[in-house]
Motif scaffolding. Structure first.
Motif: not given
Length: 631
Positions: A457-485
């Motif tokens: 999650i810290e890496t994703a936010r560093r790359f401009g993805l604010p989330g929200p993200f699941q704080r468990d292993a499911t995040i490896a499969l992309g269970t957070g939320e993003v915009t296309l931009l």
């Protein structure tokens, strides 16, 4: 008795007639004279009528003029500040507010433009005094004989008075005020000055005021470069600017232009042959982009904070109309063909320069006219496996390498067991193979190797993805939320040596004709060049031999990217890196439905990857040829 009879006779005795001399001494009184008294009565009434008529006229003038605007303020114009958005080549893609072009003088305009306006609006403009009795009589006769309002009797000066000073209200009082102001304008200005004011102030549709603004908006040229049929189109617009708008109603605009050309031929300004040739030459250009409205809305979203004040803004954007046209055409073709069969209702595309963050194309949906909701910037959805590069990058930054082995067998964490779809376990595969084939169980193990969900999650936010993200292993499969931009920009460091650019849509700006500063391209380091290069090679493997093979364009150009698919095929993604100038392009694609309903077997490696390839092919086909002797 005898005495009484004698007295009676004396009483009845007539008087003797008067002598002629006596009659002459007593003439009859003359009759009083009657004509002087009658003339005096008429004179008195005339004086009274003149006095009371003057009072009534003065009262009428007060009634008509007491609320007229101050002419000095009206001539300096009060209107909404205008915003004009231009593409990279200067063509206008959108306007907001009241758009006014450069002030033009008659000497700078082609002669056929003012001639066309006079021919269709007011042929006796140079002969009347602001009000044209002959024109009013002619219009009244035509309207009476046809039984409908077929002609108007307003002069060009009256139209100018209405446009400058009055409201569009239809009433006798407003028409009388219009006549008063027309007389004042004729007294104040010369005919040429009135014509110049009219040409610079007349409303010509789509928020454009004046012939220069309209020429740039509809034809992409200044008013000084208008040809004959273009001048005829502009001259015909004041009758009904919205209904005759050449962008929204090109056939109606062309028909009106033909009427203008015939009127010019009738007045002898041009010949009948010239009118026919000009009418046959009419080719109204299409809108620069049908769906660039999403990009325009995104650019204008916070202009108030960036450009405070009330100045007219002309903003040169980063939008490449050639690329935008390719994106729109290929997206529509895919949705209308295979997308329709697979129950895909919507799509979004963002094309961005990896080095600068300049947005070159943006489609926020299928049709901007149907819905202005921008699925590229406003919709937040699960990215699926398109999020995995940030999980793998976290492991690389923790010391892993692309060739390190990772188990791909079944895995259970707290009662949750991720599936691998059609993937058959091999025991161990490299990290590169795990990403290329999007193996879920291997991705979860890579997540653990990189420090778990929090580190990813810290890496994703560093790359401009604010989330929200699941704080468990499911995040490896992309269970957070993003915009296309955001997701598209987050892939840019993999092509840009680890630098994350800020997405930008403005290249330069002018306020009231003066250049104003615009923030230059900005980027900041989010990972090392070595880690970014390693991720670039891994993403190339996705296209070369993994789930993104469909994205590979013909010709063997090296492209990279990652697919993403959410549960039940509700979202399908592909974000790809394409070669080009500088660090190349990042193109992000999303397909799905607004209501979240499933598609039919649409994964990121199918239609989204295919659309990526189609866009690259379209760009290659639309590239202008090199000039002779060019490199």
């Amino acid at each position: 008795m005898l005495q009484r009879t004698r007295m009676a006779r004396i009483a009845r005795k007539p008087e003797p007639p008067a002598s002629p001399r006596a009659t002459a001494r007593r003439p009859a009184p003359p009759a009083p004279p009657k004509r002087p008294r009658r003339a005096w009565r008429w004179l008195r009434w005339l004086v009274l009528l003149t006095i009371w008529g003057g009072v009534a006229l003065a009262g009428l003038l007060v009634f008509l003029t007491w609320d007229l605007p101050r002419t000095d303020l009206a001539l300096t114009t009060t209107r909404r500040a205008g915003v004009t958005l231009e593409a990279t080549d200067g063509r206008i893609i959108a306007t907001s507010g009241d758009v006014v072009g450069d002030i033009v003088r008659l000497r700078d305009l082609p002669a056929h433009l003012p001639a066309a306006v006079i021919a269709i609006e007011d042929r006796r403009f140079r002969d009347h005094f602001g009000i044209d009795p002959i024109g009013i009589a002619r219009a009244a006769y035509v309207n009476f004989t046809t039984g409908r309002v077929a002609q108007g009797g307003s002069t060009l000066t009256q139209q100018l008075a209405k446009n400058l000073f009055l409201t569009p209200e239809r009433s006798f009082r407003r028409k009388a005020q219009e006549a008063v102001m027309a007389l004042w304008l004729e007294w104040k200005f010369s005919k040429d000055e009135l014509l110049e004011i009219y040409l610079n102030r007349v409303y010509l549709g789509a928020g454009a005021y004046g012939v220069d603004a309209a020429a740039r908006l509809y034809f992409g040229v200044p008013a000084s470069r208008l040809n004959l049929w273009q001048s005829a189109i502009l001259a015909g617009l004041p009758k009904a600017p919205s209904r005759l708008n050449p962008r929204s109603a090109p056939e109606a605009a062309a028909g009106r232009a033909a009427e203008v050309l015939d009127a010019m031929a009738d007045t002898g300004v041009i010949t009948a042959r010239q009118a026919t040739q000009a009418a046959e030459a009419i080719r109204i250009p299409p809108r620069p982009s049908r769906d660039s409205g999403w990009f325009a809305d995104w650019v204008m979203d916070d202009l108030g904070s960036r450009f405070p004040g009330n100045a007219d803004l002309v903003l040169r954007t980063t939008l490449d109309l050639r690329m935008q046209a390719v994106v729109e055409a290929r997206l529509e073709a895919l949705l209308a063909g295979p997308g329709q069969r697979a129950r895909v209702g919507q799509g979004a595309v963002v094309a961005m320069e990896a080095a600068t963050g300049n947005i070159r194309a943006m489609a926020g949906g299928r049709d901007y006219r149907s819905t202005q909701f921008n699925r590229a910037t406003q919709a937040r959805r699960q990215p699926g496996s398109a999020f995995k590069p940030f999980v793998f990058l976290t492991a690389l930054e923790a010391g892993a390498s692309a060739q390190d082995p990772v188990a791909d067998g079944p895995l259970t964490l707290g009662g949750w067991s991720p599936g691998n779809g059609a993937w058959r376990p091999r025991g161990e595969i490299t990290l590169e193979e795990a990403l290329a084939h999007s193996v879920n169980t291997a991705a979860v193990r890579v997540l653990q190797r990189g420090g778990g969900a929090r580190a990813a999650i810290e890496t994703a936010r560093r790359f401009g993805l604010p989330g929200p993200f699941q704080r468990d292993a499911t995040i490896a499969l992309g269970t957070g939320e993003v915009t296309l931009l955001d997701l598209t920009a987050a892939y840019a460091p993999f092509a840009n040596g680890g630098l994350l650019p800020d997405p930008r849509g403005l290249a330069s700006a002018r306020a009231d004709g003066r250049a104003v500063p615009v923030a230059p391209p900005a980027s900041h380091r989010v990972t090392t060049p070595e880690a970014a290069q390693a991720m670039r090679r891994m993403l190339e493997a996705v296209v070369a031999r993994g789930t993104g093979r469909t994205a590979q364009p013909p010709g063997g150009r090296a492209v990279a990217g990652k697919t993403g698919t959410t549960q039940d095929f509700r979202d399908a993604w592909f974000v790809g890196l394409a070669p080009g100038s500088g660090a190349g392009l990042v193109i992000g694609i999303w397909l799905g439905n607004d209501d979240g309903s499933p598609m039919v077997d649409v994964a990121g490696g199918t239609l989204p990857a295919r659309l990526f390839r189609d866009i690259l092919e379209g760009l290659a086909q639309s590239e202008p040829p090199n000039p002779p002797g060019g490199g």
